[in-house]
Design an enzyme around this catalytic site. Sequence first.
Site, short mmCIF file in Angstrom:
data_model
loop_
_atom_site.label_atom_id
_atom_site.label_comp_id
_atom_site.label_asym_id
_atom_site.label_seq_id
_atom_site.Cartn_x
_atom_site.Cartn_y
_atom_site.Cartn_z
CD1 TRP A 102 -2.15 -2.11 1.66
CD2 TRP A 102 -3.04 -0.85 -0.27
NE1 TRP A 102 -3.40 -2.87 0.77
CE2 TRP A 102 -3.99 -2.14 -0.10
CE3 TRP A 102 -3.28 -0.15 -1.42
CZ2 TRP A 102 -5.13 -2.45 -0.93
CZ3 TRP A 102 -4.51 -0.20 -2.06
CH2 TRP A 102 -5.18 -1.29 -1.92
CG ASP A 175 -2.89 4.03 3.96
OD1 ASP A 175 -3.87 4.18 4.85
OD2 ASP A 175 -2.60 3.51 3.04
CE LYS A 199 -8.81 -2.39 3.64
NZ LYS A 199 -7.56 -1.76 3.08
C1 LIG Z 1 -7.23 -1.26 1.96
C2 LIG Z 1 -6.05 -0.37 2.01
C3 LIG Z 1 -6.02 0.79 1.02
C4 LIG Z 1 -6.98 0.68 -0.03
O1 LIG Z 1 -8.27 1.32 0.40
P1 LIG Z 1 -9.44 1.54 -0.64
O2 LIG Z 1 -10.38 2.10 0.17
O3 LIG Z 1 -9.69 0.31 -1.58
O4 LIG Z 1 -8.84 2.61 -1.53
C5 LIG Z 1 -4.93 1.73 1.10
N1 LIG Z 1 -4.05 1.45 2.13
C6 LIG Z 1 -4.08 0.55 3.11
C7 LIG Z 1 -3.21 0.58 4.35
C8 LIG Z 1 -5.07 -0.38 3.03
O5 LIG Z 1 -5.29 -1.39 3.93
#
Ligand SMILES: *Cc1c(COP(=O)(O)O)cnc(C)c1O
Length: 363
Positions: A102, A175, A199
């Site tokens: 990511w 993030d 998540k």
């Molecule tokens: C799932 C995830 C993403 C992507 O998220 P979306 O909502 O599908 O754009 C980005 N960064 C991390 C750390 C993630 O777990």
Amino acid sequence: MNNIYNFSAGPAMLPKEIMLKAQNQLLNWNNLGVSILELSHRSTEFIYFFKKCIENLRYLLNIPKEYTILFCHGGARGQFSAIPMNLLNQQDTTDYICSGFWSQAAAKEAKKYCYVNVINIIQKKTCGNISLIPMKEWPIQNNSKYIHYCPNETIEGIAIEEEPIWFQNRKIIGDFSSTLLSKEINIKKYAMIYASAQKNVGVSGLTIVIIKKELLCLNNKFIPSILNYSTLYNSQSMFNTPATFSWYIAGLIFKWLINLGGVKSIEKKNNKKSSYLYHFIDHSKFYHNNIEKKYRSKMNVTFDLKNKELTNVFVKEAIEYKLLALKGHVARGGIRASLYNSMPFSGVKKLVKFMSLFEQKYH
Ligand SMILES: *Cc1c(COP(=O)(O)O)cnc(C)c1O
């Protein structure tokens, strides 16, 4: 449905009591005689609900006054573009720390908008284990506008638990998609953090941005309005129609967390769950995790079977044992068990029981 545990990385499981509550209120929310699904985001009731929702999130994460909370569209990936668009000019330079899938994806997207210095911090040890370059040794440039990193790499199960240090007052952006609300954090260490909800917070459709208000001022007219932080701030996150149902579920989750004793209390539970599973893996000759202990994720536990040919059998028999979604992401393979806030300890216990039975059967 009883005794089924869902280890999906996202969209992930929700607490059953939250789903029952949503089900219960679905046709008649707040005694209004209509559903939350058909209610205007401009209605007094929804606006009141949203105000409470934001207050609860501020309370849970102890978010200081100098920061604002924006509820956005477009997922974390939307933020991969929104961040450089909002915070930089095209000639600016940035540091992107890469510790997995990511953070790499974020760096790749940012390259469209600015100069990106990619700093790969993954180190392979001679024993085959994965380690990371410690934060204080990150080779940050002198002139970068911000440092972006991912404290929890959802796919690899790699985490950076230590809080960021100030690199000469550089802005730090995190993030937090797979770790927000799983543990206490000091927001003041960051210029901005963000997370998509599916998540650890709720359901897909909502992306939370927590940003220092002083960063809202750079107002590039070429930014699409729905990604523009100033526009979102000035419209209380309602520049266009929001994902009202996702906001509603997030609101229920915030209340649920407060009733459980807040983030500190869920953090203890999360530590107990991941320690229990890692302890079992580390004492087994059948399963293996190759990440240095210090950098192991508490949210997404990845591991391999020493005999990789058994991976698919493991996943299949786990489903029969009512343990779902344990197959690792295609980018990594192996097994991944996501242990977000909603996963009770009983789920982890059942997983370990299954792993032990599976080992006895196939060793
Ligand atoms: C799932 C995830 C993403 C992507 O998220 P979306 O909502 O599908 O754009 C980005 N960064 C991390 C750390 C993630 O777990």
